[in-house]
Motif scaffolding. Sequence first.
Motif, PDB file in Angstrom:
ATOM      1  N   GLU A 333       0.843  -1.192   0.000  1.00 27.34           N
ATOM      2  CA  GLU A 333       0.000   0.000   0.000  1.00 27.34           C
ATOM      3  C   GLU A 333       0.883   1.248   0.000  1.00 27.34           C
ATOM      4  O   GLU A 333       2.019   1.208   0.467  1.00 27.34           O
ATOM      5  CB  GLU A 333      -0.908   0.008   1.233  1.00 27.34           C
ATOM      6  N   PRO A 334       0.362   2.382  -0.518  1.00 27.48           N
ATOM      7  CA  PRO A 334       1.164   3.615  -0.545  1.00 27.48           C
ATOM      8  C   PRO A 334       1.584   4.057   0.852  1.00 27.48           C
ATOM      9  O   PRO A 334       0.917   3.756   1.849  1.00 27.48           O
ATOM     10  CB  PRO A 334       0.210   4.642  -1.179  1.00 27.48           C
ATOM     11  N   GLY A 335       2.701   4.772   0.906  1.00 26.76           N
ATOM     12  CA  GLY A 335       3.210   5.323   2.154  1.00 26.76           C
ATOM     13  C   GLY A 335       3.681   6.751   1.951  1.00 26.76           C
ATOM     14  O   GLY A 335       3.467   7.335   0.878  1.00 26.76           O
ATOM     15  N   PRO A 336       4.356   7.333   2.935  1.00 28.15           N
ATOM     16  CA  PRO A 336       4.850   8.706   2.795  1.00 28.15           C
ATOM     17  C   PRO A 336       5.898   8.801   1.689  1.00 28.15           C
ATOM     18  O   PRO A 336       6.669   7.860   1.477  1.00 28.15           O
ATOM     19  CB  PRO A 336       5.483   8.995   4.162  1.00 28.15           C
ATOM     20  N   PRO A 337       5.925   9.917   0.963  1.00 29.18           N
ATOM     21  CA  PRO A 337       6.952  10.054  -0.083  1.00 29.18           C
ATOM     22  C   PRO A 337       8.340  10.173   0.527  1.00 29.18           C
ATOM     23  O   PRO A 337       8.496  10.708   1.632  1.00 29.18           O
ATOM     24  CB  PRO A 337       6.552  11.357  -0.792  1.00 29.18           C
ATOM     25  N   PRO A 338       9.369   9.685  -0.167  1.00 29.26           N
ATOM     26  CA  PRO A 338      10.732   9.898   0.323  1.00 29.26           C
ATOM     27  C   PRO A 338      11.037  11.390   0.392  1.00 29.26           C
ATOM     28  O   PRO A 338      10.446  12.197  -0.332  1.00 29.26           O
ATOM     29  CB  PRO A 338      11.605   9.212  -0.740  1.00 29.26           C
ATOM     30  N   LEU A 339      11.935  11.739   1.267  1.00 26.77           N
ATOM     31  CA  LEU A 339      12.288  13.142   1.470  1.00 26.77           C
ATOM     32  C   LEU A 339      13.733  13.368   1.056  1.00 26.77           C
ATOM     33  O   LEU A 339      14.612  12.567   1.390  1.00 26.77           O
ATOM     34  CB  LEU A 339      12.111  13.492   2.950  1.00 26.77           C
ATOM     35  N   VAL A 340      13.984  14.426   0.305  1.00 32.37           N
ATOM     36  CA  VAL A 340      15.346  14.829  -0.043  1.00 32.37           C
ATOM     37  C   VAL A 340      15.627  16.144   0.662  1.00 32.37           C
ATOM     38  O   VAL A 340      14.901  17.123   0.476  1.00 32.37           O
ATOM     39  CB  VAL A 340      15.519  14.986  -1.568  1.00 32.37           C
ATOM     40  N   GLU A 341      16.655  16.162   1.489  1.00 30.86           N
ATOM     41  CA  GLU A 341      16.974  17.343   2.290  1.00 30.86           C
ATOM     42  C   GLU A 341      18.416  17.787   2.072  1.00 30.86           C
ATOM     43  O   GLU A 341      19.299  16.960   1.801  1.00 30.86           O
ATOM     44  CB  GLU A 341      16.797  17.044   3.786  1.00 30.86           C
ATOM     45  N   SER A 342      18.648  19.079   2.213  1.00 34.35           N
ATOM     46  CA  SER A 342      20.021  19.591   2.177  1.00 34.35           C
ATOM     47  C   SER A 342      20.305  20.335   3.475  1.00 34.35           C
ATOM     48  O   SER A 342      19.393  20.867   4.120  1.00 34.35           O
ATOM     49  CB  SER A 342      20.218  20.520   0.982  1.00 34.35           C
ATOM     50  N   PHE A 343      21.557  20.358   3.854  1.00 30.79           N
ATOM     51  CA  PHE A 343      22.011  21.020   5.079  1.00 30.79           C
ATOM     52  C   PHE A 343      23.236  21.869   4.749  1.00 30.79           C
ATOM     53  O   PHE A 343      23.945  21.606   3.769  1.00 30.79           O
ATOM     54  CB  PHE A 343      22.371  19.980   6.143  1.00 30.79           C
ATOM     55  N   PRO A 344      23.522  22.875   5.564  1.00 28.29           N
ATOM     56  CA  PRO A 344      24.680  23.735   5.270  1.00 28.29           C
ATOM     57  C   PRO A 344      26.023  23.027   5.412  1.00 28.29           C
ATOM     58  O   PRO A 344      26.978  23.369   4.739  1.00 28.29           O
ATOM     59  CB  PRO A 344      24.540  24.889   6.270  1.00 28.29           C
ATOM     60  N   ASP A 345      26.121  22.037   6.315  1.00 26.61           N
ATOM     61  CA  ASP A 345      27.401  21.362   6.525  1.00 26.61           C
ATOM     62  C   ASP A 345      27.155  19.980   7.137  1.00 26.61           C
ATOM     63  O   ASP A 345      26.026  19.651   7.512  1.00 26.61           O
ATOM     64  CB  ASP A 345      28.318  22.195   7.435  1.00 26.61           C
ATOM     65  N   ASP A 346      28.237  19.190   7.242  1.00 28.62           N
ATOM     66  CA  ASP A 346      28.119  17.816   7.736  1.00 28.62           C
ATOM     67  C   ASP A 346      27.604  17.757   9.170  1.00 28.62           C
ATOM     68  O   ASP A 346      26.831  16.859   9.530  1.00 28.62           O
ATOM     69  CB  ASP A 346      29.479  17.111   7.663  1.00 28.62           C
TER      70      ASP A 346
END
Length: 704
Positions: A333-346
Amino acid sequence: MTDHAAPAPDAAPPDAETLLAALDPEQREVAGSFGTPLCVLAGAGTGKTRAITHRIAYGVATGQLNPRHVLAVTFTAKAAAEMRSRLRDLGVPAVQARTFHSAALRQLRHFWPRVVGGAMPELLTNKFAGIGEACQRLHLSVDRAALRDIVAEVEWSRVSMLTPESYPDAAQRARRPGVAGFDARSISRILTQYEEVKKERGVIDFEDVLLHMVGFLTERADVAREVRGQYKHFVVDEYQDVSALQHALLRLWLGPSDDLCVVGDAAQTIYTFAGARASYLLDFRKEFGRARTIRLERNYRSTPQIVRMANTVLDGAQGRTREARLTLVAQREPGPPPLVESFPDDTAEADGIADRIDALVAEGRSASEVAILFRTNSQSEALEQALTHRGIGYLVRGGDRFFERQEVRRAMVSLRAATRVEQLDPARAVRDILSQQGWSPTAPETTGAVRDRWDSLNALVGLTDTITARPGATMEDLVRELEERAESQAAPVVDGVTLASVHAAKGLEWPVVFVIGASDGLLPISMAKSAAEVEEERRLFYVALTRARDLLTVSWAAARTPGARGSRKASRFLDGVLDHPDSPRTAPGAGPRRTGRRSATVYAECRSCGQGLISPREQRLGRHEGCPSAAGESTLAALRTWRREQASRRGAPPYAILTDAALDAVAERRPRTVQELLEVPGIGRVKAADFGEELLVLLAEGNR
């Protein structure tokens, strides 16, 4: 040569129709295919182990296979143990399921006295000492990291069936880079000297086991005849990972026969650096002219959204990866969409991910359901610190096998000795023994080797509690089960977040997966120069994505260190993902969404005495343990009462509301706004949304 396993006394004969009824149409086709060589192209999460174990059971049930003449081969002891377990459940315990090395070692021990004379030499289970001595003899100075790289190169040369003399030319053709600063000629000299070291010590290594069996089967007709009389039906899993040496041994096992079933996925070929050759899978029908191919593409593991993202990544593949790719079809069954995130540094990336995990644990997820995957092991340090700061347990996967770790081996010796003492309480005895070796009831507030050692010992304690919960369990029962687990490499489950390189995560899965460092230079790694090397990196990314069942987050950081110029860009493998109409982005814009989250802050200096802070706990609090606290006792008591009431209301343990460390930090810092509250380690946006207003009211009352 005999290699029979006695059937379990309660094993019921398998019913053929019942076996087929449990499978989907393609799996059923696999189970019923006999008489010709069979190539099963099985995508991630498509139930390949289920298909091949049911094929064996169905073959036995219909009389097409004799279970005592079947050899199922896989690549890890854990996978072999899983296969044996499933075959037992299907009523065919007599079938042998082994790794290449295990099967060859059993045969070598049997034939050595006949072919060579005397007992087989001792097996060298760790090459580091032998290759280190070879380097010393050549006056080559190597540190631990360089030695590890040289060991890997030695293994590649051996599984590629190279001699020290043929290595330099082969390394050049294979575009093998210089290893640890040494050129190909130097590696060739190390190979020669390593052979001398083994000869003088009278030992052989794992590659020698396969090489000797290849020699025995090639040169001795009687040996080949006996092996082929024992094994007539072969099944090989993860066939895309077969090396030249393993392929040569398999062909000699088969002889003139072609009774072979192989299973693999070219899109999961991620070990070419170690000698794996996907060409054996891709060219199977050329090698075995009568072969048929069946494709398994129904994915039962991941949500449709995760499957779609993984398929899109493969859409950009080139060369043979593209030609042989499988298109997964989600069955869930469908679930939450994957998330792509960016951050300023490690650092911000590690803190952001740790905040998300903290929130998931607070919502009821077990930490053991979560994995953080990365390209290089060096990426784990920031994550270890971020999780430690929030009181979240973790384990680092991909180093030594659990039962081969020094602290675990030492503990096993002590536990065996304890079986000689009568009427010991196992649970108490294990705690007493392990306490002398560095275990304590609470985890150390540090990372690295100390934390790894504690995690290993604590896992043994947890496993002890599970075993000794059975009525009448003794120390002998405990040690016996530990030894059985060691033999099958069935490591205990640690209740913590898994930190692992993508290579170490192959074959595993988790409900929640974070794939970090998805920027060019890490994925693909900067060392990947050729088109073939970049394609292997794409496959590695695909493997990472397909480890996730329910929730998937992919993240990257613009800079390595806080304050540095953000020169990194999102991985090229995300281009198609972010351009897709069903993109996982949750915010507009051309690139991955940025969360805008402020990271939690920790202190480098004590706010009371001004001296440096070292331990994570002190850095969270902002003071030394012995320095005056800014938190009033009444405020801290009120916070603890509030947490206890929240836990009771939600039916959760108090730490799931706020950890002790987070609670202390809140009392110490006394935030006045939601933004200040978010700067407290262990307080993510979910906790701030759930509890922020009440916490701020409590703190305001304490400040009056």
